[in-house]
Design a protein around this motif. Structure first.
Motif, PDB file in Angstrom:
ATOM      1  N   ARG A  35       0.833  -1.199   0.000  1.00  0.00           N
ATOM      2  CA  ARG A  35       0.000   0.000   0.000  1.00  0.00           C
ATOM      3  C   ARG A  35       0.871   1.253   0.000  1.00  0.00           C
ATOM      4  O   ARG A  35       0.420   2.319   0.404  1.00  0.00           O
ATOM      5  CB  ARG A  35      -0.922   0.006   1.225  1.00  0.00           C
ATOM      6  CG  ARG A  35      -1.908  -1.148   1.265  1.00  0.00           C
ATOM      7  CD  ARG A  35      -2.961  -1.015   0.207  1.00  0.00           C
ATOM      8  NE  ARG A  35      -3.805   0.155   0.430  1.00  0.00           N
ATOM      9  CZ  ARG A  35      -4.660   0.632  -0.458  1.00  0.00           C
ATOM     10  NH1 ARG A  35      -4.774   0.061  -1.655  1.00  0.00           N
ATOM     11  NH2 ARG A  35      -5.397   1.686  -0.178  1.00  0.00           N
ATOM     12  N   THR A  40      -2.321   4.013   8.448  1.00  0.00           N
ATOM     13  CA  THR A  40      -3.641   3.683   8.973  1.00  0.00           C
ATOM     14  C   THR A  40      -3.850   4.402  10.300  1.00  0.00           C
ATOM     15  O   THR A  40      -2.901   4.911  10.913  1.00  0.00           O
ATOM     16  CB  THR A  40      -3.770   2.179   9.207  1.00  0.00           C
ATOM     17  OG1 THR A  40      -2.827   1.785  10.214  1.00  0.00           O
ATOM     18  CG2 THR A  40      -3.500   1.381   7.923  1.00  0.00           C
ATOM     19  N   GLU A  78      -4.432   6.028   4.611  1.00  0.00           N
ATOM     20  CA  GLU A  78      -5.411   5.056   4.137  1.00  0.00           C
ATOM     21  C   GLU A  78      -6.748   5.785   4.072  1.00  0.00           C
ATOM     22  O   GLU A  78      -7.355   6.101   5.093  1.00  0.00           O
ATOM     23  CB  GLU A  78      -5.472   3.867   5.091  1.00  0.00           C
ATOM     24  CG  GLU A  78      -6.169   2.663   4.529  1.00  0.00           C
ATOM     25  CD  GLU A  78      -5.479   2.105   3.282  1.00  0.00           C
ATOM     26  OE1 GLU A  78      -6.152   2.067   2.220  1.00  0.00           O
ATOM     27  OE2 GLU A  78      -4.298   1.732   3.351  1.00  0.00           O
ATOM     28  N   ILE A  79      -7.199   6.084   2.864  1.00  0.00           N
ATOM     29  CA  ILE A  79      -8.324   6.984   2.676  1.00  0.00           C
ATOM     30  C   ILE A  79      -9.605   6.452   3.307  1.00  0.00           C
ATOM     31  O   ILE A  79     -10.434   7.217   3.806  1.00  0.00           O
ATOM     32  CB  ILE A  79      -8.540   7.267   1.178  1.00  0.00           C
ATOM     33  CG1 ILE A  79      -7.275   7.889   0.578  1.00  0.00           C
ATOM     34  CG2 ILE A  79      -9.730   8.192   0.961  1.00  0.00           C
ATOM     35  CD1 ILE A  79      -6.785   9.129   1.287  1.00  0.00           C
ATOM     36  N   SER A  80      -9.789   5.149   3.319  1.00  0.00           N
ATOM     37  CA  SER A  80     -11.022   4.593   3.888  1.00  0.00           C
ATOM     38  C   SER A  80     -11.173   4.957   5.358  1.00  0.00           C
ATOM     39  O   SER A  80     -12.302   4.999   5.872  1.00  0.00           O
ATOM     40  CB  SER A  80     -11.032   3.069   3.723  1.00  0.00           C
ATOM     41  OG  SER A  80      -9.905   2.486   4.344  1.00  0.00           O
ATOM     42  N   ASP A  81     -10.061   5.258   6.049  1.00  0.00           N
ATOM     43  CA  ASP A  81     -10.146   5.625   7.465  1.00  0.00           C
ATOM     44  C   ASP A  81     -10.882   6.945   7.659  1.00  0.00           C
ATOM     45  O   ASP A  81     -11.450   7.189   8.735  1.00  0.00           O
ATOM     46  CB  ASP A  81      -8.745   5.724   8.080  1.00  0.00           C
ATOM     47  CG  ASP A  81      -8.104   4.360   8.281  1.00  0.00           C
ATOM     48  OD1 ASP A  81      -8.791   3.349   8.020  1.00  0.00           O
ATOM     49  OD2 ASP A  81      -6.934   4.300   8.695  1.00  0.00           O
ATOM     50  N   LEU A  83     -13.569   7.761   6.327  1.00  0.00           N
ATOM     51  CA  LEU A  83     -14.999   7.505   6.315  1.00  0.00           C
ATOM     52  C   LEU A  83     -15.512   7.056   7.670  1.00  0.00           C
ATOM     53  O   LEU A  83     -16.725   7.013   7.892  1.00  0.00           O
ATOM     54  CB  LEU A  83     -15.323   6.437   5.261  1.00  0.00           C
ATOM     55  CG  LEU A  83     -14.867   6.738   3.832  1.00  0.00           C
ATOM     56  CD1 LEU A  83     -15.237   5.589   2.921  1.00  0.00           C
ATOM     57  CD2 LEU A  83     -15.479   8.041   3.337  1.00  0.00           C
ATOM     58  N   GLU A  84     -14.600   6.705   8.572  1.00  0.00           N
ATOM     59  CA  GLU A  84     -14.991   6.159   9.865  1.00  0.00           C
ATOM     60  C   GLU A  84     -14.978   7.206  10.982  1.00  0.00           C
ATOM     61  O   GLU A  84     -15.232   6.871  12.139  1.00  0.00           O
ATOM     62  CB  GLU A  84     -14.064   4.999  10.228  1.00  0.00           C
ATOM     63  CG  GLU A  84     -14.103   3.860   9.212  1.00  0.00           C
ATOM     64  CD  GLU A  84     -13.094   2.778   9.500  1.00  0.00           C
ATOM     65  OE1 GLU A  84     -12.401   2.879  10.535  1.00  0.00           O
ATOM     66  OE2 GLU A  84     -12.990   1.829   8.698  1.00  0.00           O
ATOM     67  N   VAL A 255     -12.962  11.100  -2.541  1.00  0.00           N
ATOM     68  CA  VAL A 255     -12.968   9.824  -1.823  1.00  0.00           C
ATOM     69  C   VAL A 255     -13.660   8.747  -2.649  1.00  0.00           C
ATOM     70  O   VAL A 255     -13.171   7.615  -2.765  1.00  0.00           O
ATOM     71  CB  VAL A 255     -13.650   9.984  -0.451  1.00  0.00           C
ATOM     72  CG1 VAL A 255     -13.861   8.629   0.211  1.00  0.00           C
ATOM     73  CG2 VAL A 255     -12.819  10.885   0.454  1.00  0.00           C
ATOM     74  N   ARG A 256     -14.814   9.088  -3.249  1.00  0.00           N
ATOM     75  CA  ARG A 256     -15.523   8.108  -4.075  1.00  0.00           C
ATOM     76  C   ARG A 256     -14.654   7.595  -5.210  1.00  0.00           C
ATOM     77  O   ARG A 256     -14.541   6.383  -5.441  1.00  0.00           O
ATOM     78  CB  ARG A 256     -16.799   8.745  -4.655  1.00  0.00           C
ATOM     79  CG  ARG A 256     -17.640   7.776  -5.491  1.00  0.00           C
ATOM     80  CD  ARG A 256     -18.443   8.479  -6.569  1.00  0.00           C
ATOM     81  NE  ARG A 256     -17.603   9.104  -7.580  1.00  0.00           N
ATOM     82  CZ  ARG A 256     -17.002   8.427  -8.571  1.00  0.00           C
ATOM     83  NH1 ARG A 256     -17.107   7.108  -8.657  1.00  0.00           N
ATOM     84  NH2 ARG A 256     -16.259   9.072  -9.453  1.00  0.00           N
ATOM     85  N   LEU A 259     -11.615   5.383  -3.991  1.00  0.00           N
ATOM     86  CA  LEU A 259     -11.998   4.033  -3.610  1.00  0.00           C
ATOM     87  C   LEU A 259     -12.431   3.217  -4.822  1.00  0.00           C
ATOM     88  O   LEU A 259     -12.243   1.992  -4.843  1.00  0.00           O
ATOM     89  CB  LEU A 259     -13.097   4.086  -2.556  1.00  0.00           C
ATOM     90  CG  LEU A 259     -12.698   4.714  -1.215  1.00  0.00           C
ATOM     91  CD1 LEU A 259     -13.898   4.773  -0.287  1.00  0.00           C
ATOM     92  CD2 LEU A 259     -11.563   3.932  -0.567  1.00  0.00           C
ATOM     93  N   LYS A 261     -11.146   3.658  -7.727  1.00  0.00           N
ATOM     94  CA  LYS A 261      -9.988   3.655  -8.633  1.00  0.00           C
ATOM     95  C   LYS A 261     -10.332   4.316  -9.963  1.00  0.00           C
ATOM     96  O   LYS A 261      -9.978   3.854 -11.030  1.00  0.00           O
ATOM     97  CB  LYS A 261      -9.455   2.240  -8.860  1.00  0.00           C
ATOM     98  CG  LYS A 261      -8.954   1.583  -7.563  1.00  0.00           C
ATOM     99  CD  LYS A 261      -8.375   0.197  -7.817  1.00  0.00           C
ATOM    100  CE  LYS A 261      -7.865  -0.397  -6.508  1.00  0.00           C
ATOM    101  NZ  LYS A 261      -7.298  -1.757  -6.702  1.00  0.00           N
TER     102      LYS A 261
END
Length: 268
Positions: A35, A40, A78-81, A83-84, A255-256, A259, A261
């Motif tokens: 990655r 993270t 880590e971009i998904s983080d 969202l949390e 972000v969309r 994720l 790609k």
């Protein structure tokens, strides 16, 4: 302080070794090469805890940070983080980790081999010294990728290290800066041909620091930090401005697309 610091982060994501280069040298390796060593939340938490422990341990004289895999020092977060959690609160929390790193009494060295962008560049600019291989590149291409914005203090550190011209190029033109140009601007202590030369330069630098007066080093760092804090205060209303950015359509699209790609279609 032990070489193995308790944390919620998987042990393999952050490798911590002590005294391999020399007595009093702590090495921290970002170890997510698949990655590009993106950070993270758990890694940030471990670094926050680690800098607190290191600051209290005067047997540590030098801290070396590097990335595993030969492709990146660290390529952001880590971009998904995002969202949390509340994105601005998350950024503020990360910024506290940067401040702990920057405030360490020990000399900190970023050993860069590969891409150093986003959160990785923020870590590197909060270190005292930077050394890089010739193929390394630096930047904040967030205007083309995520559509977010930096906090004022992180932006200031980049400007203080790379100068205003290169900082504007990184952020306004979304261009990565080569090691050659970073060295010419004074952002790097040394530019070396390969990873072997990088390790040799870091070892020589660390050994020289170990022979220096801790009193001189700690006093100098406190003086430099005091002066910088006078200059880097956040602008009035900055948090409200950042909340507009993170709550706006461009960040949502960034972000969309990230994720999925896909290339983002920013509208402003």
């Amino acid at each position: 302080m032990s070489a193995d610091t308790p944390s919620d982060a998987p042990a393999e994501d952050l490798l911590i070794h002590r005294d391999r280069i020399g007595p009093g040298v702590l090495e921290v390796t970002f170890n997510r090469p698949k990655r590009r060593n993106a950070f993270t939340t758990a890694m940030y938490q471990q670094m926050r805890d680690l800098w607190g422990a290191v600051a209290a341990d005067r047997s540590v004289r030098v801290v070396v940070l590097r990335g595993a895999g030969g492709q990146a020092f660290a390529a952001g977060n880590e971009i998904s983080d995002f969202l949390e959690a509340d994105a601005v609160d998350y950024e503020n929390w990360i910024r506290e980790m940067f401040d702990r790193l920057w405030s360490l009494p020990q000399v900190t060295i970023a050993a860069v081999d590969g891409v150093c962008v986003g959160g990785g560049l923020a870590v590197a600019t909060h270190c005292d010294l930077r050394v890089a291989t010739v193929g390394s590149r630096f930047g904040y291409p967030i205007a083309r990728t995520l559509g977010n914005a930096l906090s004022g203090t992180v932006l200031y550190r980049c400007q203080a290290i790379f100068g205003e011209s290169l900082t504007r190029e990184m952020l306004l033109a979304s261009r990565l800066v080569s090691a050659d140009r970073a060295y010419a601007a004074g952002a790097l202590l040394a530019e070396v041909p390969d990873v072997e030369a990088l390790e040799a330069e870091v070892a020589a630098l660390a050994h020289g620091i170990l022979q220096a007066s801790p009193v001189t080093i700690e006093t100098t760092k406190r003086q430099l930090q005091s002066r910088a804090r006078e200059l880097e205060g956040s602008m009035p209303g900055e948090e409200d401005l950042l909340r507009e950015v993170y709550g706006g359509p461009d960040f949502a699209e960034g972000v969309r697309a990230f994720l999925a790609k896909e290339k983002p279609a920013f509208g402003g």
